[in-house]
Design an enzyme around this catalytic site. Sequence first.
Site, PDB file in Angstrom:
ATOM      1  N   SER A 241     -16.995  34.620 -25.002  1.00  0.00           N
ATOM      2  CA  SER A 241     -16.927  35.822 -24.148  1.00  0.00           C
ATOM      3  C   SER A 241     -16.916  35.430 -22.667  1.00  0.00           C
ATOM      4  O   SER A 241     -16.128  35.976 -21.878  1.00  0.00           O
ATOM      5  CB  SER A 241     -18.078  36.785 -24.456  1.00  0.00           C
ATOM      6  N   HIS A 271     -19.190  35.148 -33.111  1.00  0.00           N
ATOM      7  CA  HIS A 271     -19.851  35.253 -31.798  1.00  0.00           C
ATOM      8  C   HIS A 271     -20.806  36.459 -31.850  1.00  0.00           C
ATOM      9  O   HIS A 271     -21.661  36.531 -32.715  1.00  0.00           O
ATOM     10  CB  HIS A 271     -18.743  35.367 -30.732  1.00  0.00           C
ATOM     11  N   HIS A 318     -24.775  26.870 -34.318  1.00  0.00           N
ATOM     12  CA  HIS A 318     -24.318  27.075 -32.940  1.00  0.00           C
ATOM     13  C   HIS A 318     -23.390  25.936 -32.540  1.00  0.00           C
ATOM     14  O   HIS A 318     -23.559  24.805 -33.007  1.00  0.00           O
ATOM     15  CB  HIS A 318     -25.507  27.130 -31.967  1.00  0.00           C
ATOM     16  N   ARG A 327     -33.860  31.996 -27.338  1.00  0.00           N
ATOM     17  CA  ARG A 327     -33.699  33.458 -27.321  1.00  0.00           C
ATOM     18  C   ARG A 327     -34.199  34.046 -28.639  1.00  0.00           C
ATOM     19  O   ARG A 327     -34.741  35.156 -28.673  1.00  0.00           O
ATOM     20  CB  ARG A 327     -32.224  33.825 -27.073  1.00  0.00           C
ATOM     21  N   ASP A 373     -28.770  35.858 -32.548  1.00  0.00           N
ATOM     22  CA  ASP A 373     -28.412  37.024 -33.352  1.00  0.00           C
ATOM     23  C   ASP A 373     -29.239  37.153 -34.629  1.00  0.00           C
ATOM     24  O   ASP A 373     -29.202  38.194 -35.285  1.00  0.00           O
ATOM     25  CB  ASP A 373     -26.916  36.962 -33.714  1.00  0.00           C
TER      26      ASP A 373
HETATM   27  N1  CMX Z   1     -23.606  28.933 -42.599  1.00  0.00           N
HETATM   28  C1  CMX Z   1     -22.772  28.199 -43.380  1.00  0.00           C
HETATM   29  N2  CMX Z   1     -21.979  27.224 -42.917  1.00  0.00           N
HETATM   30  C2  CMX Z   1     -22.048  26.962 -41.602  1.00  0.00           C
HETATM   31  C3  CMX Z   1     -22.909  27.654 -40.736  1.00  0.00           C
HETATM   32  C4  CMX Z   1     -23.696  28.693 -41.278  1.00  0.00           C
HETATM   33  N3  CMX Z   1     -24.499  29.443 -40.523  1.00  0.00           N
HETATM   34  N4  CMX Z   1     -22.748  27.163 -39.478  1.00  0.00           N
HETATM   35  C5  CMX Z   1     -21.816  26.195 -39.563  1.00  0.00           C
HETATM   36  N5  CMX Z   1     -21.389  26.082 -40.844  1.00  0.00           N
HETATM   37  C6  CMX Z   1     -20.316  25.224 -41.353  1.00  0.00           C
HETATM   38  C7  CMX Z   1     -19.002  25.564 -40.632  1.00  0.00           C
HETATM   39  O1  CMX Z   1     -18.413  26.732 -41.182  1.00  0.00           O
HETATM   40  C8  CMX Z   1     -18.212  24.296 -40.828  1.00  0.00           C
HETATM   41  O2  CMX Z   1     -17.759  24.304 -42.165  1.00  0.00           O
HETATM   42  P1  CMX Z   1     -16.275  23.731 -42.539  1.00  0.00           P
HETATM   43  O3  CMX Z   1     -16.269  22.305 -42.073  1.00  0.00           O
HETATM   44  O4  CMX Z   1     -16.200  23.901 -44.013  1.00  0.00           O
HETATM   45  O5  CMX Z   1     -15.305  24.593 -41.786  1.00  0.00           O
HETATM   46  C9  CMX Z   1     -19.310  23.216 -40.727  1.00  0.00           C
HETATM   47  O6  CMX Z   1     -20.558  23.871 -41.020  1.00  0.00           O
HETATM   48  C10 CMX Z   1     -19.408  22.576 -39.354  1.00  0.00           C
HETATM   49  O7  CMX Z   1     -19.577  23.582 -38.393  1.00  0.00           O
HETATM   50  P2  CMX Z   1     -20.427  23.290 -37.042  1.00  0.00           P
HETATM   51  O8  CMX Z   1     -19.713  22.203 -36.315  1.00  0.00           O
HETATM   52  O9  CMX Z   1     -21.846  23.072 -37.392  1.00  0.00           O
HETATM   53  O10 CMX Z   1     -20.365  24.683 -36.277  1.00  0.00           O
HETATM   54  P3  CMX Z   1     -19.237  25.224 -35.282  1.00  0.00           P
HETATM   55  O11 CMX Z   1     -19.529  24.704 -33.926  1.00  0.00           O
HETATM   56  O12 CMX Z   1     -17.870  24.970 -35.833  1.00  0.00           O
HETATM   57  O13 CMX Z   1     -19.488  26.779 -35.380  1.00  0.00           O
HETATM   58  C11 CMX Z   1     -20.755  28.770 -35.400  1.00  0.00           C
HETATM   59  C12 CMX Z   1     -20.577  27.401 -34.758  1.00  0.00           C
HETATM   60  C13 CMX Z   1     -21.779  29.550 -34.606  1.00  0.00           C
HETATM   61  C14 CMX Z   1     -19.411  29.498 -35.375  1.00  0.00           C
HETATM   62  C15 CMX Z   1     -21.205  28.561 -36.872  1.00  0.00           C
HETATM   63  O14 CMX Z   1     -22.458  27.915 -36.874  1.00  0.00           O
HETATM   64  C16 CMX Z   1     -21.293  29.860 -37.643  1.00  0.00           C
HETATM   65  O15 CMX Z   1     -20.299  30.284 -38.223  1.00  0.00           O
HETATM   66  N6  CMX Z   1     -22.508  30.503 -37.689  1.00  0.00           N
HETATM   67  C17 CMX Z   1     -22.661  31.816 -38.301  1.00  0.00           C
HETATM   68  C18 CMX Z   1     -22.146  32.915 -37.377  1.00  0.00           C
HETATM   69  C19 CMX Z   1     -23.071  33.124 -36.200  1.00  0.00           C
HETATM   70  O16 CMX Z   1     -24.275  33.235 -36.342  1.00  0.00           O
HETATM   71  N7  CMX Z   1     -22.491  33.234 -35.007  1.00  0.00           N
HETATM   72  C20 CMX Z   1     -23.259  33.576 -33.784  1.00  0.00           C
HETATM   73  C21 CMX Z   1     -23.373  32.412 -32.804  1.00  0.00           C
HETATM   74  C22 CMX Z   1     -24.131  32.838 -31.553  1.00  0.00           C
HETATM   75  C23 CMX Z   1     -23.337  33.782 -30.712  1.00  0.00           C
HETATM   76  O17 CMX Z   1     -22.278  33.398 -30.194  1.00  0.00           O
HETATM   77  O18 CMX Z   1     -23.720  34.959 -30.564  1.00  0.00           O
END
Ligand code: CMX
Length: 437
Positions: A241, A271, A318, A327, A373
Amino acid sequence: MDRLKQVFKAKYTVSVEEIKHLVRDHGTKVIDSVQIDQVFGGMRGIQSMIWETSSLDSKEGIRFRGYSIPELRDKLPKINNATEPLPEGLFWLMMTGDLPTDEDVAWLSKEWANRSTVPQSVFKVVDSLDPSIHPMTQFTMAILALQVDSVFAHRYEEGMSKSDYWDVMYEDVMNCIARLPIISAYIYRKNFHNNNHIAADLNLDWSANFAHMLGNDSEDFKNLMRLYLTIHADHEGGNASAHTVHLVGSTLSDAYLSLAGGMTALAGPLHGLANQEVMDWIYDMVKDLGTRKPTPDQIAEYVKKTLAQGIVVPGYGHAVLRTPDPRFLAQKDFAEKHCKSDDLVNIVWNVFNIVPDILNSLGKVKNPWPNVDAHSGAILEFYGVKEHNFYTVMFGVSRALGVLAQLCWDRAYGMPLERPKSMTTEEIKAFIQNSSN
Ligand code: CMX
């Protein structure tokens, strides 16, 4: 010139001079080299933009102008009998780098109240939207409708000097922030309270008035809003964002257009929409297990079931953090004081005890800890804001503070059009071949 504008001008004048020398004397030094896995991997960790208002450390979490969240809760002014800091104070800090006085914060509350009149045309736009349109989409459209009042857009059309851009950006930013609680509360009451709107009380501070317009006048909810709107305000510049607002703003789009762009990024489930997803997921868990008091074993089984379906556990993980999000911990601290017996709050805490080990066991998740979140929805429900699809709008009201403060800095610095270089996979392959020859 108002008091914040004066301080801002004095501060940026010094910074602009400093940056001029810094770039002249050190412009060719290399900060970071970019790896191919970063090019394909969402540009993680590439240090390539300036963001003055906050900085994120993977182990320590966010610092706003050098202050951590616990420090801000201690040091920012708490006026009007508040037990949590007013986000007005954080905005002042982000704009100036200085902790404000109580008088500064009181002045800013009043200033935003004075600027808060929303044009009728904006309410008409919201009224015309079908209730099936997601509140976050409605919020974004309302921000776009607010653009009718953009001082920058009008002055630019008339013809204005570059040296005045920062001044009109400041005016737009102050007006926009002043109006966001009103339009978001309007969307809330329209969609979920049968158009039964509550008039603003302009004697209240920004967050207390938001609480009031949402429909809960308790002191505890006002304090929750002060905390909530403070901690969601900024998370350095690389998040989707913030980066979007900065990118759109770099085209000289005004504050409203830029913020609306950022809100469309916040609306994604990876996000800001994760705060809605967390509560929907907990509700599904409660339904599936048939209890609001699941045991740790039941929660663990449900988490594994979620993962087996190829769904991420919302609120966990994250892109930068490698530690429980401060937070999240600030909200946990608030909940321990105010709603520690609540069933949903207890589920959030039990999930916190269980999920990190399970995510770690997958061997691929870089951060198994909760993010901001994971906690917010359960506390909001406790105070009667039960409509999960409104939560990201509340996040957006807060996020506006950081991204718009930074937009003022972007204009003061005269930041250029942002335009990184992309590559095709064929070019990457050719690069690999050439570099191994
Ligand atoms: N549950 C299951 N799997 C997860 C996970 C979770 N909470 N977080 C990461 N992973 C997985 C990824 O999907 C990825 O899998 P693949 O290799 O199969 O695609 C793997 O672990 C590696 O990911 P990462 O490098 O640890 O995380 P990213 O930097 O790519 O992504 C984020 C970060 C936040 C998108 C991811 O942790 C996620 O999807 N979390 C759940 C959604 C969420 O809570 N988002 C809010 C973030 C805060 C905000 O911006 O408000």
